[in-house]
Design a protein around this motif. Structure first.
Motif, mmCIF file in Angstrom:
data_model
loop_
_atom_site.group_PDB
_atom_site.id
_atom_site.type_symbol
_atom_site.label_atom_id
_atom_site.label_comp_id
_atom_site.label_asym_id
_atom_site.label_seq_id
_atom_site.Cartn_x
_atom_site.Cartn_y
_atom_site.Cartn_z
ATOM 1 N N UNK A 1 6.387 -5.237 4.846
ATOM 2 C CA UNK A 1 6.324 -5.043 3.399
ATOM 3 C C UNK A 1 4.878 -5.160 2.918
ATOM 4 N N UNK A 2 4.158 -6.135 3.473
ATOM 5 C CA UNK A 2 2.773 -6.312 3.077
ATOM 6 C C UNK A 2 1.930 -5.089 3.471
ATOM 7 N N UNK A 3 2.178 -4.584 4.684
ATOM 8 C CA UNK A 3 1.449 -3.394 5.125
ATOM 9 C C UNK A 3 1.733 -2.240 4.161
ATOM 10 N N UNK A 4 2.984 -2.086 3.791
ATOM 11 C CA UNK A 4 3.360 -0.983 2.914
ATOM 12 C C UNK A 4 2.779 -1.141 1.507
ATOM 13 N N UNK A 5 2.904 -2.357 0.957
ATOM 14 C CA UNK A 5 2.405 -2.582 -0.407
ATOM 15 C C UNK A 5 0.911 -2.311 -0.497
ATOM 16 N N UNK A 6 0.176 -2.722 0.537
ATOM 17 C CA UNK A 6 -1.276 -2.659 0.431
ATOM 18 C C UNK A 6 -1.857 -1.342 0.898
ATOM 19 N N UNK A 7 -1.238 -0.732 1.920
ATOM 20 C CA UNK A 7 -1.840 0.489 2.471
ATOM 21 C C UNK A 7 -1.008 1.733 2.182
ATOM 22 N N UNK A 8 0.237 1.541 1.732
ATOM 23 C CA UNK A 8 1.097 2.687 1.507
ATOM 24 C C UNK A 8 1.752 3.197 2.784
ATOM 25 N N UNK A 9 1.506 2.522 3.904
ATOM 26 C CA UNK A 9 2.082 2.949 5.186
ATOM 27 C C UNK A 9 2.722 1.738 5.872
ATOM 28 N N UNK A 10 4.047 1.779 5.991
ATOM 29 C CA UNK A 10 4.739 0.600 6.524
ATOM 30 C C UNK A 10 4.536 0.409 8.023
ATOM 31 N N UNK A 11 3.986 1.411 8.705
ATOM 32 C CA UNK A 11 3.778 1.303 10.153
ATOM 33 C C UNK A 11 2.448 0.672 10.519
ATOM 34 N N UNK A 12 1.635 0.404 9.536
ATOM 35 C CA UNK A 12 0.294 -0.089 9.856
ATOM 36 C C UNK A 12 0.266 -1.576 10.191
ATOM 37 N N UNK A 13 -0.791 -1.989 10.837
ATOM 38 C CA UNK A 13 -1.053 -3.404 11.080
ATOM 39 C C UNK A 13 -1.151 -4.131 9.733
ATOM 40 N N UNK A 14 -0.576 -5.306 9.653
ATOM 41 C CA UNK A 14 -0.665 -6.121 8.441
ATOM 42 C C UNK A 14 -2.147 -6.339 8.097
ATOM 43 N N UNK A 15 -2.564 -5.962 6.885
ATOM 44 C CA UNK A 15 -3.989 -6.086 6.523
ATOM 45 C C UNK A 15 -4.529 -7.515 6.600
ATOM 46 N N UNK A 16 -3.648 -8.503 6.623
ATOM 47 C CA UNK A 16 -4.116 -9.884 6.764
ATOM 48 C C UNK A 16 -4.886 -10.067 8.065
ATOM 49 N N UNK A 17 -4.504 -9.341 9.098
ATOM 50 C CA UNK A 17 -5.151 -9.499 10.406
ATOM 51 C C UNK A 17 -6.605 -9.029 10.331
ATOM 52 N N UNK A 18 -7.500 -9.860 10.843
ATOM 53 C CA UNK A 18 -8.913 -9.495 10.779
ATOM 54 C C UNK A 18 -9.236 -8.306 11.683
ATOM 55 N N UNK A 19 -8.313 -7.957 12.580
ATOM 56 C CA UNK A 19 -8.537 -6.776 13.417
ATOM 57 C C UNK A 19 -8.072 -5.493 12.731
ATOM 58 N N UNK A 20 -7.375 -5.642 11.607
ATOM 59 C CA UNK A 20 -6.847 -4.468 10.923
ATOM 60 C C UNK A 20 -7.968 -3.683 10.250
ATOM 61 N N UNK A 21 -7.934 -2.347 10.348
ATOM 62 C CA UNK A 21 -8.956 -1.543 9.653
ATOM 63 C C UNK A 21 -8.811 -1.649 8.126
ATOM 64 N N UNK A 22 -7.720 -2.230 7.660
ATOM 65 C CA UNK A 22 -7.506 -2.356 6.205
ATOM 66 C C UNK A 22 -7.786 -3.762 5.697
ATOM 67 N N UNK A 23 -8.381 -4.591 6.548
ATOM 68 C CA UNK A 23 -8.564 -5.996 6.169
ATOM 69 C C UNK A 23 -9.381 -6.158 4.882
ATOM 70 N N UNK A 24 -10.254 -5.177 4.601
ATOM 71 C CA UNK A 24 -11.083 -5.286 3.383
ATOM 72 C C UNK A 24 -10.215 -5.345 2.110
ATOM 73 N N UNK A 25 -8.971 -4.850 2.202
ATOM 74 C CA UNK A 25 -8.094 -4.906 1.024
ATOM 75 C C UNK A 25 -7.771 -6.350 0.650
ATOM 76 N N UNK A 26 -7.661 -7.188 1.675
ATOM 77 C CA UNK A 26 -7.386 -8.610 1.442
ATOM 78 C C UNK A 26 -8.609 -9.275 0.834
#
Ligand code: SF4
Ligand code: SF4
Lengths: 91, 378
Positions: B320-345
């Motif tokens: 749910x967090x991946x979906x809410x923040x990136x719009x894609x439910x298959x992505x790595x949770x942005x909380x993870x520092x390895x995620x390419x979307x971590x800057x959203x956090x």
């Protein structure tokens, strides 16, 4: 080591129950469950605020006649169980 | 089906029955969907009984009644009795509004095992401003006393946010006074209304560090006596995500008021079609439904999770967090520092230091009101 005449009381905040799906006794408490192994389940069943530690060992030996050294197991488990507050002793 | 699904799938050990979305309170951190729908499609008593029976037959053992406010269901006693007769450990998760001494006694008779009461603060002023209802604190306080007096185990749940986290010491004192057995000091999780209000709610790193220090100090003084305190930090300040729900559809099954079956209570937001207990048995849902299998195992995982040696630990985090923040439910949770979307956090944390707009309070119809807590001086 505890005194063998001490009487453990079951903490009513927990519920002991046989779970078919887990194939073991479990302790249930708010939003949680611990699975007990065979021996632990049999011991907890005998914790009722009446049986002393001595009596529990005696009853278990009757149930499992070749359970040598069961005394140590009972004592060890009861210490852990008291730490986890599954049972308590009246002061 | 995923190949790694061959690992034995256990039963849904935890069944959460969300009896109704209706609630007398208006907490801005509420994780209920912001689009509550109407209440006319709620399951009937018979439908709920069938769900409990089916889940128990599979090996479900913990049963939570929540909502909204479950006390608003007139058949609560009946459902508790049915659940308890089946051998469930029955938990009531309530705001305390709607409880009376008599009702607590009647629920006990029906076989209720435990009551959890949520608080919004350590004193009437803060509590009632956040809950959006006068006298809420007084009512909760009285009922918590009665719950213990009537011999129940009791959990208190304090939802922490910017507005009340500095009261944590008083919160712990109050918990001791009320003789709670367990106390959750939980920073709000940002779903539903809480996501809308995130900038207003998310405590700063300094606030959290200080709160944690106070909790540890308090624990040291307890010497094993009194309530057990569980401090839950928001995962925004972590570098690894939570192992959400112990793994998608591995342990938890939520049934929403309208009968939708969900692997977690916020999953309804995901672009997946979830089954309904009105059409299918719990067994079929758990073992066969596409939506439940969708994120089991690890073959669905994207990189960096796919080749990460921690994937057994956190399962790639919250869908749910991946979906809410990136719009894609298959992505790595942005909380993870390895995620390419971590800057959203990182951005969300910065934004929370200086929130724009107004805090909105949960409403039970379709209009949104501005909350009182916006006016509390921080
Ligand atoms: S969080 Fe507050 S408003 Fe939401 S269901 Fe719970 S008590 Fe009601
Ligand atoms: S990359 Fe994925 S599996 Fe690895 S720690 Fe981050 S979220 Fe977990």
């Amino acid at each position: 080591m505890s005194n063998q005449t001490d009487i453990p009381h079951f903490n009513p905040m927990f519920r002991l129950q046989w779970e078919q799906a887990q194939d073991c006794y479990v302790l249930l408490f708010p939003e949680g469950m611990v699975k007990l192994n065979g021996a632990a389940g049999e011991i907890m069943k005998l914790v009722n605020g009446k049986n002393s530690i001595e009596k529990i060992t005696e009853l278990l030996l009757k149930q499992f006649p070749d359970g040598q050294g069961i005394n140590d197991d009972v004592n060890e488990f009861l210490i852990v169980a008291a730490e986890k507050k599954w049972l308590y002793y009246e002061q | 089906m995923n190949s790694d699904n061959d690992k034995k799938l256990g039963p849904p050990l935890w069944l959460l029955a969300e009896l109704t979305y209706d609630c007398p309170l208006h907490c801005p951190y509420c994780s209920n969907p912001t689009d509550l729908g109407d209440f006319s499609d709620e399951l009937t008593t018979e439908q709920w009984c069938k769900v409990l029976t089916e889940a128990r037959a599979m090996g479900a053992v913990q049963l939570g009644f929540s909502g909204g406010e479950p006390l608003l269901r007139k058949d609560l006693d009946q459902l508790v009795k049915h659940g308890r007769d089946l051998g469930f450990y029955t938990n009531l998760i309530t705001s305390g509004i709607g409880l009376t001494e008599k009702r607590i006694a009647k629920l006990k008779q029906a076989g209720l095992d435990h009551i959890q009461i949520s608080f919004q603060g350590a004193d009437p002023e803060i509590n009632d401003a956040i809950a959006g209802r006068g006298k809420a604190f007084e009512q909760k306080f009285k009922m918590a006393k009665s719950v213990k007096a009537q011999g129940y185990p009791m959990v208190l749940n304090f939802v922490l946010s910017k507005q009340n986290i500095d009261q944590i010491e008083a919160v712990m004192e109050l918990s001791c006074q009320l003789k709670a057995d367990y106390v959750e000091l939980a920073t709000a999780q940002y779903y539903g209304w809480a996501y809308t209000n995130r900038d207003h709610l998310l405590p700063s790193q300094e606030q959290l560090v200080e709160a944690e220090r106070q909790v540890n100090q308090f624990r040291d003084r307890q010497q094993g006596k009194g309530p057990q305190f569980i401090f839950v930090t928001p995962d925004y300040y972590e570098t690894r995500p939570k192992a959400c729900m112990n793994g998608w559809a591995s342990t938890f099954l939520t049934i929403a008021p309208d009968g939708s079956a969900l692997p977690c209570h916020s999953a309804k937001m995901l672009p997946l079609k979830f089954p309904n207990v009105k059409d299918k048995s719990v067994n079929d849902i758990w073992l066969q439904d596409f939506s439940f299998n969708r994120f089991r195992g690890d073959s669905w995982m994207p990189q960096p999770c796919q080749s990460c040696d921690e994937k057994e630990k956190d399962f790639g985090g919250c869908r749910c967090q991946a979906f809410m923040m990136t719009g894609d439910m298959d992505k790595t949770d942005p909380v993870c520092s390895k995620s390419p979307d971590h800057h959203l956090i990182t951005k969300a944390i910065a934004q929370a230091l200086n929130p724009q707009g107004k805090i909105v309070q949960r409403v039970n119809q379709r209009k949104i009101v501005e909350a009182d807590i916006a006016r509390i001086k921080l």
